[in-house]
Design an enzyme around this catalytic site. Structure first.
Site, PDB file in Angstrom:
ATOM      1  N   HIS A  35     111.997  42.085 -51.468  1.00 50.15           N
ATOM      2  CA  HIS A  35     113.295  42.538 -51.533  1.00 50.15           C
ATOM      3  C   HIS A  35     113.640  42.949 -52.964  1.00 50.15           C
ATOM      4  O   HIS A  35     114.274  42.212 -53.599  1.00 50.15           O
ATOM      5  CB  HIS A  35     114.352  41.555 -51.120  1.00 50.15           C
ATOM      6  CG  HIS A  35     114.129  41.043 -49.543  1.00 50.15           C
ATOM      7  ND1 HIS A  35     113.096  40.332 -49.022  1.00 50.15           N
ATOM      8  CD2 HIS A  35     114.776  41.479 -48.367  1.00 50.15           C
ATOM      9  CE1 HIS A  35     112.951  40.114 -47.965  1.00 50.15           C
ATOM     10  NE2 HIS A  35     114.035  40.814 -47.415  1.00 50.15           N
ATOM     11  N   PRO A 124     118.345  31.131 -45.749  1.00 54.70           N
ATOM     12  CA  PRO A 124     119.258  31.348 -44.808  1.00 54.70           C
ATOM     13  C   PRO A 124     120.671  31.636 -45.302  1.00 54.70           C
ATOM     14  O   PRO A 124     121.186  30.665 -46.168  1.00 54.70           O
ATOM     15  CB  PRO A 124     119.373  29.810 -44.336  1.00 54.70           C
ATOM     16  CG  PRO A 124     117.752  29.392 -44.680  1.00 54.70           C
ATOM     17  CD  PRO A 124     117.560  29.761 -45.698  1.00 54.70           C
ATOM     18  N   ASP A 168     126.610  40.367 -49.428  1.00 52.60           N
ATOM     19  CA  ASP A 168     127.461  40.610 -48.177  1.00 52.60           C
ATOM     20  C   ASP A 168     126.930  39.477 -47.135  1.00 52.60           C
ATOM     21  O   ASP A 168     127.750  39.259 -46.012  1.00 52.60           O
ATOM     22  CB  ASP A 168     127.175  42.197 -47.900  1.00 52.60           C
ATOM     23  CG  ASP A 168     127.940  43.131 -48.840  1.00 52.60           C
ATOM     24  OD1 ASP A 168     129.070  42.835 -49.101  1.00 52.60           O
ATOM     25  OD2 ASP A 168     127.416  44.015 -49.174  1.00 52.60           O
ATOM     26  N   ARG A 375     127.652   2.703 -33.537  1.00 53.64           N
ATOM     27  CA  ARG A 375     128.556   3.224 -34.269  1.00 53.64           C
ATOM     28  C   ARG A 375     129.418   2.288 -35.038  1.00 53.64           C
ATOM     29  O   ARG A 375     129.622   2.437 -36.124  1.00 53.64           O
ATOM     30  CB  ARG A 375     129.438   4.377 -33.707  1.00 53.64           C
ATOM     31  CG  ARG A 375     130.220   3.811 -32.562  1.00 53.64           C
ATOM     32  CD  ARG A 375     131.345   4.750 -32.131  1.00 53.64           C
ATOM     33  NE  ARG A 375     132.361   4.268 -31.273  1.00 53.64           N
ATOM     34  CZ  ARG A 375     133.428   4.825 -30.800  1.00 53.64           C
ATOM     35  NH1 ARG A 375     134.048   5.722 -31.363  1.00 53.64           N
ATOM     36  NH2 ARG A 375     134.008   4.194 -29.954  1.00 53.64           N
ATOM     37  N   GLU A 428     131.378  21.032 -39.671  1.00 52.80           N
ATOM     38  CA  GLU A 428     130.022  20.411 -39.380  1.00 52.80           C
ATOM     39  C   GLU A 428     128.898  21.046 -40.142  1.00 52.80           C
ATOM     40  O   GLU A 428     128.180  20.461 -40.952  1.00 52.80           O
ATOM     41  CB  GLU A 428     129.669  20.347 -37.945  1.00 52.80           C
ATOM     42  CG  GLU A 428     130.422  19.521 -36.836  1.00 52.80           C
ATOM     43  CD  GLU A 428     131.498  20.347 -36.230  1.00 52.80           C
ATOM     44  OE1 GLU A 428     132.538  19.668 -35.558  1.00 52.80           O
ATOM     45  OE2 GLU A 428     131.635  21.526 -36.513  1.00 52.80           O
ATOM     46  N   PHE A 454     127.137  17.881 -31.785  1.00 52.27           N
ATOM     47  CA  PHE A 454     127.593  19.166 -32.757  1.00 52.27           C
ATOM     48  C   PHE A 454     126.749  19.148 -33.703  1.00 52.27           C
ATOM     49  O   PHE A 454     126.698  19.876 -34.986  1.00 52.27           O
ATOM     50  CB  PHE A 454     128.953  18.723 -33.285  1.00 52.27           C
ATOM     51  CG  PHE A 454     130.034  18.590 -31.981  1.00 52.27           C
ATOM     52  CD1 PHE A 454     130.047  19.645 -31.070  1.00 52.27           C
ATOM     53  CD2 PHE A 454     131.125  17.899 -32.155  1.00 52.27           C
ATOM     54  CE1 PHE A 454     130.899  19.591 -29.903  1.00 52.27           C
ATOM     55  CE2 PHE A 454     132.273  17.564 -31.341  1.00 52.27           C
ATOM     56  CZ  PHE A 454     132.143  18.450 -30.033  1.00 52.27           C
ATOM     57  N   HIS A 478     128.044   8.976 -30.668  1.00 55.01           N
ATOM     58  CA  HIS A 478     128.199   9.245 -29.086  1.00 55.01           C
ATOM     59  C   HIS A 478     126.937  10.001 -28.717  1.00 55.01           C
ATOM     60  O   HIS A 478     126.978  11.114 -28.287  1.00 55.01           O
ATOM     61  CB  HIS A 478     129.585  10.393 -28.933  1.00 55.01           C
ATOM     62  CG  HIS A 478     130.763   9.565 -29.268  1.00 55.01           C
ATOM     63  ND1 HIS A 478     131.108   9.176 -30.633  1.00 55.01           N
ATOM     64  CD2 HIS A 478     132.004   9.288 -28.746  1.00 55.01           C
ATOM     65  CE1 HIS A 478     132.430   8.477 -30.556  1.00 55.01           C
ATOM     66  NE2 HIS A 478     132.809   8.737 -29.480  1.00 55.01           N
ATOM     67  N   ASP A 486     134.277  12.118 -21.315  1.00 53.88           N
ATOM     68  CA  ASP A 486     134.146  13.628 -21.934  1.00 53.88           C
ATOM     69  C   ASP A 486     133.331  14.547 -21.294  1.00 53.88           C
ATOM     70  O   ASP A 486     133.377  15.691 -21.585  1.00 53.88           O
ATOM     71  CB  ASP A 486     133.678  13.382 -23.511  1.00 53.88           C
ATOM     72  CG  ASP A 486     135.177  13.087 -24.329  1.00 53.88           C
ATOM     73  OD1 ASP A 486     136.278  13.139 -23.841  1.00 53.88           O
ATOM     74  OD2 ASP A 486     134.961  12.569 -25.450  1.00 53.88           O
TER      75      ASP A 486
END
Length: 697
Positions: A35, A124, A168, A375, A428, A454, A478, A486
């Site tokens: 590039h 990325p 951009d 958890r 996240e 997530f 979870h 849920d």
């Protein structure tokens, strides 16, 4: 704080920028890939920043108080390679000539750990600016924690800027919104971003798909915005950077966005300002025309001596580091304990407290017999470990009360206050990429929490942590249908197997409190990559014993054994207790089984083959159970084994009902074991096939 270097003459500045342009043009042309447009368009901006403002030492790319530079638009990698070569880093011209070739120090996109002076792996789009936010956050926190003032004398051992180039594409990626919004809220005033506003992306002129008022957007975030800077006017760029630095040190200082209008491919007579120069070599004819247009008479990969001398930053780099070292020695004399702690943390070495007291942490956890969600076991482990690891920097993406990433005595980080726990908001992806930047900067060990489902949002940043081999810990709670009501939107069934596919990411799914604490210790001690801790919402019984700690560290081990097992049951996470229950039922029925707990397949797979065979001998039939997509377990149980898992999405109901509904039960394991034992017995009863002797005719 270093003062800006005097500007070179306009003609010399132009030639210095053209050196960047032609190195990029020649390297891309030789590789027939790359590039060239961004390096050509940003060359004037780069000359001003790197030659006049950037504090760095080519002889020591890792000294702690250097400015950080991030090329977020990483496809323009020849820009940073040219800068590193010209300023005197260990990047010889031979490596520039080997651009994008196997095992070169100049890969297609910048990679930390491959090229000296590259601070982060970019490509990325949007993640570079996110990493830069993490670096600027780390700088601000370290400065508040370690800098001192006494009797009017300042001892500033942390005092540097984070500069980032972005284009951009970075602006269009949603992650830029997440992280730049947070940077404004936290007033990361020593973050200075230079926006290459050239109006071109791969598909062409961006006005068909990108018409945001970017300056207004950043002003709304709380940034200081400098508009309409001519990116090809060094004096204008210089003045903008000066203004950004001046406001950065004010009490109400803000991060700065400098909007630079540029022409992509500047210098190319026929392709400048078009998408044709974005991601392809110019071609021999256009290279020759560009040389003529720029007045560049040197052959490919040759830099005229006056220009090379003007670029050489080695002497002033040594002087800048020496001045910092002098300040640090004065600091050490006044604050010896703080100086030693700063050096330890920047080196990424764990404290002697941690090493000396870890065994007592395991003892404390093993002595607790109550059932607990992993958890919560994770939070309990943090309570015990945090006093031993002052470099911990935790957080959560708006789920602290569910992820339980806070710990006793943690301090909430704010705009003007030091802290070691941050509410990232519902960000996240941004959180994961910011944590990468914090780890890359050094001084803190970052971890952050969200729901496992997530992790899809943050997956590419998790992947980048693995690619960069950074010590980052993802707390993903979870972790299965066990979260219950849920429903399927929040019940991860494919996420753990998917995360296990990322090379270099250790995915832990502990079965009880002790396994959870060992997982934390392993993640903390690991220095060559990230870890993910996948944790349950529901309570799990204690299964392990203190004497099994070293076995747990191996990722997979024999949890329960018998003298003559007829089959093996493999469990992981919350399903390990189901495996144990099946073992007890089968034992009562006269069938002996071994139970193997597999909290981390990645670590187990790194063990010697002899150990793996000892735990999972091939001659025994195997059943594996996990409340997740089952295919991974085939590599352990083989074609003849049985895997009990999830082949559909979940449902909304209490967790016990879901486990029964989907057949994740001890009874189903027992049925599978009986089937395998029966098959094995049947095979033994069958006569061996008659030996066939080849004919000699």
């Amino acid at each position: 704080m270093t003062l800006p270097r005097p500007a070179p003459s306009p003609e010399l500045a132009r030639q210095m920028a053209n050196a960047i342009r032609m190195l990029a043009v020649d390297a891309v042309e030789k590789a027939k890939s790359g590039h060239p447009g961004a390096p050509m368009g940003m060359a004037d901006i780069a000359e001003v920043l790197w030659n006049r403002h950037l504090k760095h030492n080519p002889a020591n790319p890792h000294w702690p108080d250097r400015d950080r530079f991030v090329l977020s638009n990483g496809h323009g990698s020849m820009l940073i390679y040219a800068l590193l070569h010209l300023t005197g880093y260990d990047l010889p011209m031979e490596e520039i000539q080997r651009f994008r070739q196997l095992h070169s120090k100049t890969p297609g996109h910048p990679e930390v750990g491959v090229t000296p002076g590259v601070e982060t792996t970019t490509g990325p789009l949007g993640q570079g600016i996110a990493n830069a936010v993490g670096m600027a956050l780390a700088e601000k926190l370290l400065a508040m924690e370690f800098n001192r003032e006494e009797e009017g004398v300042r001892y500033d051992i942390v005092d540097h800027y984070t500069y980032v180039f972005l284009g951009d594409g970075c602006m269009m990626e949603g992650i830029s919104h997440e992280v730049c919004s947070l940077a404004g809220t936290l007033r990361l005033s020593k973050l200075i971003a230079l926006y290459d506003d050239n109006g071109i992306s791969i598909d062409g002129h961006v006005e068909g798909w990108f018409t945001d008022d970017t300056p207004k957007r950043f002003e709304a975030y709380g940034w200081n915005v400098i508009r309409n800077v001519d990116g090809h006017d060094p004096a204008a760029v210089d003045a903008a950077i000066e203004a950004a630095r001046a406001q950065a040190v004010r009490p109400d200082g803000k991060p700065t966005l400098i909007c630079c209008k540029t022409v992509i491919g500047m210098g190319s007579p026929n392709k400048a300002g078009t998408h044709d120069v974005h991601g392809a070599a110019l071609g021999a004819a256009e290279v020759a025309a560009t040389r003529e247009a720029l007045g560049w008479t040197a052959p490919p990969f040759e830099i005229p001596e006056p220009i090379r001398k003007a670029w050489d930053a080695r002497e002033r780099g040594r002087a800048a580091e020496a001045a910092w070292q002098e300040r640090f020695e004065a600091y050490r004399a006044q604050y010896p304990l703080e100086a030693a702690e700063f050096q330890r943390r920047m080196a990424g070495i764990l404290s002697t407290d941690y090493r000396d007291r870890l065994a007592s942490v395991f003892e404390t956890v093993a002595a607790r017999a109550d059932a607990v969600a992993t958890r919560k076991a994770s939070q309990n482990a943090l309570d015990l470990l945090a006093p031993l690891i002052p470099e911990f920097f935790g957080g959560s993406a708006d789920l602290t009360g569910s992820n339980l990433t806070n710990f006793k005595g943690c301090v909430k980080a704010g705009r003007d206050t030091w802290g070691n726990h941050l509410s990232y908001g519902v960000r996240e992806f941004g959180m994961a990429a910011i944590m990468n930047g914090i780890a890359l900067h050094g001084g803190y060990l970052p971890y952050g929490g969200t729901f496992l489902t997530f992790s899809d949002y943050s997956r590419n940043a998790i992947r980048m942590a693995a690619l960069m081999k950074q010590r980052v810990v993802h707390v993903l709670t979870h972790d299965s249908i066990g979260l219950g009501e849920d429903g399927p939107t929040h019940q991860p069934v494919e996420h753990v197997p998917s995360l296990r596919l990322i090379p270099g990411l250790d995915v832990w799914r502990p079965a009880d409190a002790l396994e959870t604490t060992v997982a934390w210790a392993s993640a903390i001690e690991r220095r060559d990559g990230p870890s993910a801790l996948c944790l349950s919402r529901q309570n799990l019984p204690r299964l392990t014993r203190l004497e099994q700690v070293e076995q747990i560290r191996r990722g997979g081990y024999v949890l329960i054994d018998t003298p003559h097992p007829q089959a093996i049951i493999i469990g992981t996470g919350s399903e390990t207790s189901i495996a144990v229950a099946a073992h007890e039922q089968l034992k009562a029925a006269g069938i002996e089984t071994r139970v193997v707990s597999m909290p981390c397949t990645d670590v187990f797979d790194r063990q010697p083959e002899a150990y793996q065979e000892m735990v999972l001998p091939r001659e025994l039939p195997m059943v594996a159970i996990e409340a997740a997509q089952p295919d991974l377990w085939r590599k352990y149980v083989g074609r003849a084994g049985i895997v009990i898992g999830m082949t559909t999405f979940g449902e909304s109901a209490p967790a016990p009902e879901l486990y029964a509904h989907f057949g994740l039960t001890a009874e189903r394991i027992c049925e599978a074991v009986r089937t395998l034992v029966h098959r094995a017995a049947h095979r033994k009863e069958q006569p061996l096939p008659e030996q066939i002797i080849p004919s000699t005719n």
